[in-house]
Design an enzyme around this catalytic site. Sequence first.
Site: not given
Ligand code: NAD
Length: 299
Positions: A33, A139, A263
């Site tokens: 969370l 990242y 970045g």
């Molecule tokens: P988000 O921040 O909404 O979701 C990430 C989730 O991971 C959150 O619920 C957070 O609480 C949880 N989290 C973070 N660190 C943690 C830990 N140490 N242990 C357990 N849980 C942890 O982000 P999102 O946009 O839903 O992204 C989801 C995935 O998709 C990520 O891996 C992100 O890198 C990847 N991604 C997202 C996008 C985008 O446009 N949103 C684009 C490319 C890749």
Amino acid sequence: MKILVTGGAGFIGSNLVDRLIDEGYKVFVIDNLSSGKKENLNKKAIFYKADICNLNKIFPLFKGIDYVFHLAANPRVLFSVENPIESHKVNVDGTLNVLYASYKNKVKRLIFASSSAVYGNIKKLPLREDMKPNPISPYGLHKLIGEYYCKLFSDLYNLETVCLRYFNVYGPKMDPEGPYALVIGKFLKLKKENKPLTIYGNGKQTRDFVYVNDVVEANILAMKSKKVGKGEVINICSGKNYSINYIAKLIGGKKIYLPARKGEMKHTLGDNSLAKKLLGWKPKISLEEGINYLLNNYF
Ligand code: NAD
């Protein structure tokens, strides 16, 4: 069938959990969370508040799991530029923990959420999976290392893995708050508050946006496809790019321009033909439809 989603309380993860539950799977979620919210989480999911950096705590939670979707991450480019060590711990060490726990507990397949950030500032567009990655942020590098680890675990330990390189994802439950918020969510919120839309740089930078339901569909297909499982890397993108100025125009209202951020890539545009070939996937929702839906329903 038991499915574990790391990061399942986050934006994309929670949309994925909803869909998996609708399809009748038993879904478990690991999330600390840190950026995710409990209210995002489907009530039918079994929730463990745990950190993927803590291997001892998460390891037993993988027992009996068939498929793992690994989405937990510190997902913001700027955060990684400002906090490279903290970001590495979650994005690289955490990913290694999830892979290790999956392999040791005989998970059938792990689907990894990678990112178009691995490409960096490659000038030649559209971006294809066979181009040499050139990350320009911690990242982006973390996601590339995650992809290499997935391939290694497939080759070395026979854990089936697939890496989906998402481009800019938007849709319901995205976070419109904070300095790392994604542009569409942020603009929609500013518009609702009658504030000017803040644009970093000249607004001519372009992004390939993909609607979250399309990303969820790609994940489900990656779980089921017989053509993947050996660490393949697949772009999940619309194949079209739009400038930040155009997004601002679609949403409407006044604009202000601020200095460009470090970045960040100038342009992203992906080629999605491999997703079509290996997963039978193509995006269904256009940017105009997606933004219109959000303007009418969520903000
Ligand atoms: P988000 O921040 O909404 O979701 C990430 C989730 O991971 C959150 O619920 C957070 O609480 C949880 N989290 C973070 N660190 C943690 C830990 N140490 N242990 C357990 N849980 C942890 O982000 P999102 O946009 O839903 O992204 C989801 C995935 O998709 C990520 O891996 C992100 O890198 C990847 N991604 C997202 C996008 C985008 O446009 N949103 C684009 C490319 C890749």
